[in-house]
Design a protein around this motif. Structure first.
Motif, PDB file in Angstrom:
ATOM      1  N   UNK A  85      17.589  64.143  19.625  1.00 22.56           N
ATOM      2  CA  UNK A  85      16.913  63.323  20.680  1.00 22.56           C
ATOM      3  C   UNK A  85      18.062  62.640  21.564  1.00 22.56           C
ATOM      4  N   UNK A  86      19.339  62.726  21.107  1.00 26.02           N
ATOM      5  CA  UNK A  86      20.423  61.988  21.714  1.00 26.02           C
ATOM      6  C   UNK A  86      21.262  63.091  22.408  1.00 26.02           C
ATOM      7  N   UNK A  87      20.743  64.261  22.536  1.00 22.64           N
ATOM      8  CA  UNK A  87      21.575  65.453  23.136  1.00 22.64           C
ATOM      9  C   UNK A  87      20.762  65.853  24.675  1.00 22.64           C
ATOM     10  N   UNK A  88      21.742  66.387  25.386  1.00 23.51           N
ATOM     11  CA  UNK A  88      21.159  66.955  26.510  1.00 23.51           C
ATOM     12  C   UNK A  88      21.074  68.529  26.353  1.00 23.51           C
ATOM     13  N   UNK A  89      21.995  69.150  25.707  1.00 27.42           N
ATOM     14  CA  UNK A  89      22.030  70.663  25.457  1.00 27.42           C
ATOM     15  C   UNK A  89      22.509  70.937  24.024  1.00 27.42           C
ATOM     16  N   UNK A  90      22.098  72.210  23.779  1.00 27.06           N
ATOM     17  CA  UNK A  90      22.417  72.862  22.502  1.00 27.06           C
ATOM     18  C   UNK A  90      23.023  74.179  22.681  1.00 27.06           C
ATOM     19  N   UNK A  91      23.883  74.511  21.930  1.00 25.15           N
ATOM     20  CA  UNK A  91      24.371  75.987  21.737  1.00 25.15           C
ATOM     21  C   UNK A  91      23.911  76.390  20.514  1.00 25.15           C
TER      22      UNK A  91
END
Length: 349
Positions: A60-66
């Motif tokens: 919930x503290x991130x904008x993107x994931x790889x």
């Protein structure tokens, strides 16, 4: 209607602001997932696994994931089918136009090093803007290789000296006994292989390291790892040491438990690698969760991002013990009741 729309937009803007670290978008790159070697996920399964991996704190503290599948190799399908499409998307959307922070765990450290070494050239050759990565936060980093991966490959191929204790340790880590067809990214995680993969990136992105010395396996795997370890990764890797060694800390002047004393530690680190937080009680998996496991100390209390911004931790010293048996300890404030991930997120903001 207008008021509801305004509240919705305000909530979205507030959520985006909360996701950032110091105003920088966060990109998550998870680590090795042993169950992938048998289940061999593809498509939405890979994305779902990536979401679950970070669910407790960073999601919930991130904008993107790889997200990537562990049954594949880094320089092959992991990059072509999973990393490259995501890099293009982030370039098109300007995710890192004003800078972004990559948060990695375990093998995500190695995947990120490969990205840092290549992303600018790849994107430029495609006529796209390279990502402006100002720093990485590397939890329990496996970029220096994992001795257990060497052992797992030996077990799978039936090579080397293999006994019941070794097989048991490998099976604890992987959940089963590996076979030649279920090795995948373990090939890249072998110590020599990992240290040769994009070892000297041209980019000078600071790699900020956060390491633990607990264990997820009641110490069963530690016998096969040199020096202090977190149950999976030895400190030479999690600290970012320039060479493999039996190290008991990331700093020569402070132990994992914060004791200010002379201790065995690396004299040199991999390019742009800076060990920061350490803790005796955090295992490999604990570092990215939202549970306080133990007090936390600093190998370095501050470090700069690529653009000069700074990450700094508030520490204090205290004497413990009695008379000539006393020792001094350096600890991060509030670390006894704050998770390592939360300490970092709070310091960055």
């Amino acid at each position: 209607m207008k008021k509801s729309l305004l509240l919705l937009l305000t909530g979205l803007i507030t959520g985006a602001a909360q996701a950032a670290v110091g105003g920088y978008p966060v990109v998550l790159i998870h680590g090795f997932q042993p169950d992938n070697l048998q289940s061999k996920p593809t498509g939405e399964e890979v994305s779902s696994n990536g979401e679950q991996y970070w669910a407790q704190y960073w999601l919930d503290r991130a904008d993107e994931r790889i997200d990537w599948p562990s049954q594949e190799r880094i320089a092959n399908k992991i990059t072509s089918d999973y990393v490259w499409p995501k890099l293009q998307q982030m370039s098109r959307e300007g995710t890192c136009a004003s800078g972004c922070v990559f948060v990695t765990h375990s093998t995500g450290d190695l995947v990120t090093r490969y990205i840092i070494d290549n992303q600018a050239l790849w994107l430029q050759n495609a006529g796209m803007q390279p990502l402006n990565i100002v720093a990485t936060f590397d939890f329990a980093g496996a970029g220096g290789g994992v001795e257990l991966a060497d052992l797992a490959v030996n077990v799978a191929n039936g090579t080397g000296l293999i006994d019941a204790t070794l097989k048991f340790a490998v099976s604890l880590w992987l959940g089963n006994t590996p076979t030649p067809s279920t090795i995948g990214v373990l090939n890249d995680l072998r110590v020599n292989s990992a240290r040769k993969l994009a070892a000297f990136p041209d980019s000078r992105v600071p790699r900020l390291r956060f390491a633990g010395a607990g264990s997820d396996f009641l110490g069963a795997t530690g016998a096969f790892l040199p020096g202090e370890d977190d149950g999976v990764v030895a400190s030479h890797s999690s600290c970012g040491a320039a060479s493999v060694g039996s190290y008991n800390s990331c700093s020569r002047s402070v132990a994992f438990d914060g004791n200010l004393t002379s201790v065995s530690a690396p004299s040199q680190f991999m390019p742009n690698h800076y060990p920061m937080l350490m803790s005796e009680g955090y295992s490999h998996a604990d570092t990215i969760l939202n549970n306080a496991k133990d007090e936390v100390t600093t190998a370095n209390s501050s470090a700069s991002y690529l653009n000069g911004d700074n990450l700094q931790f508030n520490t204090y010293e205290e004497k413990r013990g009695w008379w000539i048996f006393s020792s001094r300890y350096r600890l991060v404030r509030n670390s006894a009741n704050t998770s390592m991930s939360s300490l970092i997120y709070q310091a960055a903001n």
